[in-house]
Design an enzyme around this catalytic site. Structure first.
Site, PDB file in Angstrom:
ATOM      1  N   ASP A  43       2.478 -11.195 -14.555  1.00 40.95           N
ATOM      2  CA  ASP A  43       2.591 -11.750 -16.125  1.00 40.95           C
ATOM      3  C   ASP A  43       2.594 -10.242 -16.798  1.00 40.95           C
ATOM      4  O   ASP A  43       2.323  -9.055 -16.232  1.00 40.95           O
ATOM      5  CB  ASP A  43       1.198 -12.231 -16.497  1.00 40.95           C
ATOM      6  CG  ASP A  43      -0.009 -11.397 -16.387  1.00 40.95           C
ATOM      7  OD1 ASP A  43      -0.188 -10.973 -15.128  1.00 40.95           O
ATOM      8  OD2 ASP A  43      -0.990 -11.260 -17.132  1.00 40.95           O
ATOM      9  N   GLU A 137      -3.255 -11.733 -15.385  1.00 42.83           N
ATOM     10  CA  GLU A 137      -4.194 -10.343 -15.372  1.00 42.83           C
ATOM     11  C   GLU A 137      -4.462  -9.979 -16.920  1.00 42.83           C
ATOM     12  O   GLU A 137      -5.368  -9.532 -17.037  1.00 42.83           O
ATOM     13  CB  GLU A 137      -3.236  -9.445 -14.569  1.00 42.83           C
ATOM     14  CG  GLU A 137      -4.267  -8.072 -14.175  1.00 42.83           C
ATOM     15  CD  GLU A 137      -4.202  -6.902 -15.345  1.00 42.83           C
ATOM     16  OE1 GLU A 137      -4.919  -6.077 -15.445  1.00 42.83           O
ATOM     17  OE2 GLU A 137      -3.306  -7.081 -16.276  1.00 42.83           O
TER      18      GLU A 137
HETATM   19 ZN   LIG Z   1      -1.296  -4.086 -15.528  1.00 44.52          ZN
END
Ligand SMILES: [Zn+2]
Length: 370
Positions: A43, A137
């Site tokens: 992501d 994340e």
């Molecule tokens: Zn990162």
């Protein structure tokens, strides 16, 4: 797409689960060598547009200003000393109106490059490499849904840092705080002696927090209280804040200060109510990594073999590794060669990306000797 690439390279045990985690194995060629992991997140940041990225490669960068074709975005070496130092590198930028997404697609590319190189060079002694690509994340959830058992390696490295030689074994410890104030709403024309305005109480709480304990006034190893958002009406106000420090005792002291301030101000108005909810977001990974010194030592050795002087830098933030290390998978963070993350000025150096991939290749060698 990535799954197909891993298959082409010849990796085994390729598995994409329903949460979006993609794991695969490159078997080692040294009997008895331990398994280690290489991780990168798929992501990108929600802080700037991430759709329709059209990267531009600037070969042999001349050290001057780079004017990108869209969004009026300029990369100015006078204000970006890291950029000034990369004259002669091949740089990658966005077209100016999106992220580049090097955070963390640079890390993804480097992990894939490293295992492709190892697979194509069976003469290089290597430990078994388990690779993992994670979602979510940037919103702090990648580490929580990571299936440790399916991953199987006892330690790992995230490629998610910046400057060559950077090795991060420490992150903030993090709390989120939500302060809810209930006032008494009355039509302002009939409010005399009755109205208790939650918005005014919220404003007093925010103003009473020490200005020197904010992200804009702190640096290095100093912690802070950051008011991220206030939603307020006369009837009800909610203050959302984050609390950060490298030290657990200092973190607890910041949280106590926040609670005390809110409760003391609201206590002056007996008809108002206040509720302070504090939750843990992540914990400094240092404590968990210190229990497995060989993990950081292997990364330092791999960097030295590639000619880097490893530098341990604390991250003023979190990473997948902070959550994974706390869950029992010791995971320090390595550089990627990406810079100015989370902005339309994001850029990466091709030479430094290659250097990061080379460190990952060396790690397989270092672990083969363990
Ligand atoms: Zn990162």
């Amino acid at each position: 797409m990535l799954e197909g690439e891993l298959r082409e390279i010849g990796l085994e045990d390729i598995g994409l689960d329903d949460q979006g985690f993609l794991f695969a194995t490159l078997p080692g060629n040294v009997p008895e060598a331990p398994v280690f992991g290489l991780l990168a997140h798929l992501d990108t940041s929600p802080d700037a547009p991430g759709a329709g990225v059209e990267p531009i490669v600037h070969r042999d960068y001349d050290g001057g200003r780079i004017e990108l074709p869209r969004g009026g975005t300029v990369l100015d070496p006078e204000r970006m000393p890291e950029l000034a130092a990369r004259a002669g590198h091949d740089l990658i930028t966005s077209s100016g109106d999106t992220l580049l997404g090097a955070d963390d697609k640079a890390g993804v590319a480097e992990v894939v490059t490293a295992v492709a190189h190892l697979a194509a060079h069976p003469e290089l002694p290597r430990a078994t490499v388990r690779v993992g690509f994670t979602p979510d994340e940037e919103v702090g959830l990648g580490g929580t849904r990571f299936d440790l058992e399916r991953f199987g390696a006892p330690c790992a490295y995230t490629l998610d840092g910046s400057e060559p030689g950077e090795l991060q074994d420490e992150t903030f410890s993090a709390l989120a705080a939500e302060i809810t104030i209930e006032g008494v709403a009355v039509h302002p024309g009939f409010a005399t002696g009755k109205l208790v305005n939650a918005t005014r109480l919220a404003a007093r709480i925010v103003a009473a927090l020490p200005a020197e304990l904010t992200p804009e006034r702190t640096r290095d190893r100093e912690g802070f209280i950051h008011v991220q958002r206030t939603e307020a009406t006369a009837e009800r106000a909610v203050i959302s804040a984050i609390v950060r420090d490298f030290d657990e005792d200092a973190l607890a002291a910041h949280a106590a200060l926040l609670r005390r301030t809110a409760e003391a101000i609201v206590a002056e108005e007996p008809r108002a109510r206040v509720q302070v909810a504090i939750t843990r977001q992540y914990t400094n990974m240092r404590r968990h990594l210190d229990a497995h010194p060989e993990v950081v030592a292997a990364a330092e050795e791999a960097m030295r073999r590639e000619g880097h002087a490893p530098r341990r830098v604390p991250i003023r933030g979190g990473t997948d590794g902070s959550i994974l290390s706390a869950r029992g998978l010791p995971t320090p963070n390595l550089f990627t060669g990406g810079h100015e993350f989370h902005s339309t000025r994001e850029w990466a150096s091709v030479q430094e990306m290659a250097a990061a991939a080379a460190v990952a290749v060396r790690l397989a060698q270092v672990w083969a000797e363990a």
